[in-house]
Design a protein around this motif. Structure first.
Motif, PDB file in Angstrom:
ATOM      1  N   PHE A  53      41.536  41.106  34.224  1.00 26.59           N
ATOM      2  CA  PHE A  53      40.264  40.380  34.843  1.00 26.59           C
ATOM      3  C   PHE A  53      39.693  41.215  36.113  1.00 26.59           C
ATOM      4  CE2 PHE A  53      41.249  36.808  31.956  1.00 26.59           C
ATOM      5  CZ  PHE A  53      39.956  36.716  31.539  1.00 26.59           C
ATOM      6  N   VAL A  54      40.747  41.703  37.079  1.00 24.73           N
ATOM      7  CA  VAL A  54      40.141  42.524  38.034  1.00 24.73           C
ATOM      8  C   VAL A  54      39.479  43.727  37.658  1.00 24.73           C
ATOM      9  CG1 VAL A  54      40.721  43.944  39.948  1.00 24.73           C
ATOM     10  CG2 VAL A  54      41.867  41.367  39.668  1.00 24.73           C
ATOM     11  N   ARG A  55      40.057  44.524  36.758  1.00 21.64           N
ATOM     12  CA  ARG A  55      39.365  45.585  36.092  1.00 21.64           C
ATOM     13  C   ARG A  55      37.943  45.476  35.652  1.00 21.64           C
ATOM     14  NH1 ARG A  55      44.556  46.856  33.764  1.00 21.64           N
ATOM     15  NH2 ARG A  55      43.804  46.169  31.749  1.00 21.64           N
ATOM     16  N   ARG A  56      37.801  44.339  35.261  1.00 16.09           N
ATOM     17  CA  ARG A  56      36.557  43.953  34.700  1.00 16.09           C
ATOM     18  C   ARG A  56      35.369  43.270  35.646  1.00 16.09           C
ATOM     19  NH1 ARG A  56      36.357  43.579  29.041  1.00 16.09           N
ATOM     20  NH2 ARG A  56      38.535  44.461  28.044  1.00 16.09           N
ATOM     21  N   GLY A  57      35.777  43.363  36.856  1.00 18.72           N
ATOM     22  CA  GLY A  57      34.874  43.013  37.871  1.00 18.72           C
ATOM     23  C   GLY A  57      35.014  41.696  38.208  1.00 18.72           C
ATOM     24  N   PHE A  58      35.912  40.644  37.689  1.00 19.22           N
ATOM     25  CA  PHE A  58      36.000  39.447  38.098  1.00 19.22           C
ATOM     26  C   PHE A  58      36.626  39.080  39.366  1.00 19.22           C
ATOM     27  CE2 PHE A  58      35.115  38.993  33.639  1.00 19.22           C
ATOM     28  CZ  PHE A  58      35.007  37.748  33.254  1.00 19.22           C
ATOM     29  N   ALA A  59      35.960  37.963  39.988  1.00 22.07           N
ATOM     30  CA  ALA A  59      36.687  37.590  41.182  1.00 22.07           C
ATOM     31  C   ALA A  59      38.066  36.703  40.662  1.00 22.07           C
ATOM     32  CB  ALA A  59      35.694  36.604  42.109  1.00 22.07           C
ATOM     33  N   THR A  60      39.313  37.081  40.977  1.00 18.98           N
ATOM     34  CA  THR A  60      40.498  36.666  39.997  1.00 18.98           C
ATOM     35  C   THR A  60      41.379  36.136  41.057  1.00 18.98           C
ATOM     36  OG1 THR A  60      40.008  38.534  38.679  1.00 18.98           O
ATOM     37  CG2 THR A  60      42.197  37.506  38.191  1.00 18.98           C
ATOM     38  N   LEU A  61      41.983  34.994  40.646  1.00 20.21           N
ATOM     39  CA  LEU A  61      42.977  34.216  41.248  1.00 20.21           C
ATOM     40  C   LEU A  61      44.161  33.793  40.364  1.00 20.21           C
ATOM     41  CD1 LEU A  61      43.749  32.541  44.012  1.00 20.21           C
ATOM     42  CD2 LEU A  61      42.894  30.655  42.883  1.00 20.21           C
ATOM     43  N   ARG A  62      45.626  33.989  40.678  1.00 26.03           N
ATOM     44  CA  ARG A  62      46.489  33.787  40.272  1.00 26.03           C
ATOM     45  C   ARG A  62      47.330  32.761  41.483  1.00 26.03           C
ATOM     46  NH1 ARG A  62      51.030  37.619  41.142  1.00 26.03           N
ATOM     47  NH2 ARG A  62      50.092  39.351  41.672  1.00 26.03           N
ATOM     48  N   PHE A  63      47.935  31.862  41.174  1.00 26.63           N
ATOM     49  CA  PHE A  63      48.429  31.145  42.418  1.00 26.63           C
ATOM     50  C   PHE A  63      49.710  30.207  41.871  1.00 26.63           C
ATOM     51  CE2 PHE A  63      46.086  27.967  40.042  1.00 26.63           C
ATOM     52  CZ  PHE A  63      46.900  26.848  40.297  1.00 26.63           C
ATOM     53  N   ASN A  64      50.761  29.924  42.649  1.00 20.99           N
ATOM     54  CA  ASN A  64      51.670  29.101  42.078  1.00 20.99           C
ATOM     55  C   ASN A  64      51.380  27.747  42.490  1.00 20.99           C
ATOM     56  OD1 ASN A  64      53.949  31.198  41.788  1.00 20.99           O
ATOM     57  ND2 ASN A  64      54.173  31.459  44.018  1.00 20.99           N
ATOM     58  N   PHE A  65      51.928  26.905  41.099  1.00 23.02           N
ATOM     59  CA  PHE A  65      51.801  25.462  41.184  1.00 23.02           C
ATOM     60  C   PHE A  65      52.703  25.094  42.374  1.00 23.02           C
ATOM     61  CE2 PHE A  65      50.736  25.806  36.446  1.00 23.02           C
ATOM     62  CZ  PHE A  65      49.592  25.658  36.553  1.00 23.02           C
TER      63      PHE A  65
END
Length: 215
Positions: A53-65
């Motif tokens: 998603f980053v490569r596609r120009g999205f503002a991208t978040l992954r996080f820990n529950f």
């Protein structure tokens, strides 16, 4: 990929966030597998989805529950984790309030949480669910499923039975106004141990198809 700490329902949540390259950049959030099975935001499938998603120009978040890594709180059997995901999406949207679209992607337990979240958040226009645990959790809340998406499953998955996922796909495909894609990766186990290239090709092909009209 900058480390971020943002407020969650039970205290701070830890994530990695890549801001969008423009104010109206689309938003994507990636959800990790079961915390009690060792799932974290550093799971390699979660990281691969994030990078896609980053490569596609999205503002991208992954996080820990909650209760994972530096995230505060304790495991809450999915109820609290859904609240965590809603808070995380609120946080991204506070940075990108003009986002043109929002996507959710999850692996295993994360796919279950993600599909619950899209029932509550009409701005989510697409989803990627990898090995959704249809044999372990109730998915009847998807009535009706509000967004089109793809479900990807390994045909040698020893944790999530392919038959249960097929039943979920068949049920979702009876609904109008959405399209559910379903890819099965030959030989892949639950963690796609030797089939990561095939898994990510499935994801990328689907995103190519869905996003081609957004450019």
């Amino acid at each position: 990929m900058p480390e971020v700490i943002f407020p969650g329902p039970e205290g701070r949540l830890e994530g990695r966030f890549n801001p969008g390259p423009r104010p109206r950049a689309p938003v994507a959030m990636i959800l990790h597998p079961h915390p009690q099975g060792g799932g974290t935001m550093n799971n390699r499938i979660v990281q691969s989805l994030y990078q896609t998603f980053v490569r596609r120009g999205f503002a991208t978040l992954r996080f820990n529950f909650r209760g994972v890594g530096k995230s505060q709180g304790t495991f809450d059997n999915g109820i609290g984790e859904l609240s965590d995901a809603a808070s995380a999406l609120d946080w991204v949207q506070s940075i990108h309030p003009e986002a043109q679209t929002t996507w959710i992607a999850g692996f295993s337990f994360g796919a279950w949480i993600g599909m619950q979240l899209l029932m509550r958040r009409p701005e989510i226009k697409g989803f990627i669910s990898i090995a959704p645990p249809a044999n372990m959790y109730d998915f009847t809340f998807l009535a009706p499923c509000p967004s089109s998406g793809i479900i990807i499953q390994g045909d040698s998955d020893e944790v999530v039975t392919p038959g249960a996922v097929q039943k979920l796909v068949d049920k979702l495909r009876t609904q109008r106004h959405i399209t559910i894609h379903h890819d099965t990766i030959p030989g892949a186990n639950h963690f796609f141990a030797d089939e990561m290239p095939e898994l990510m090709k499935s994801v990328d092909d689907y995103l190519d198809m869905r996003l081609s009209g957004d450019r």
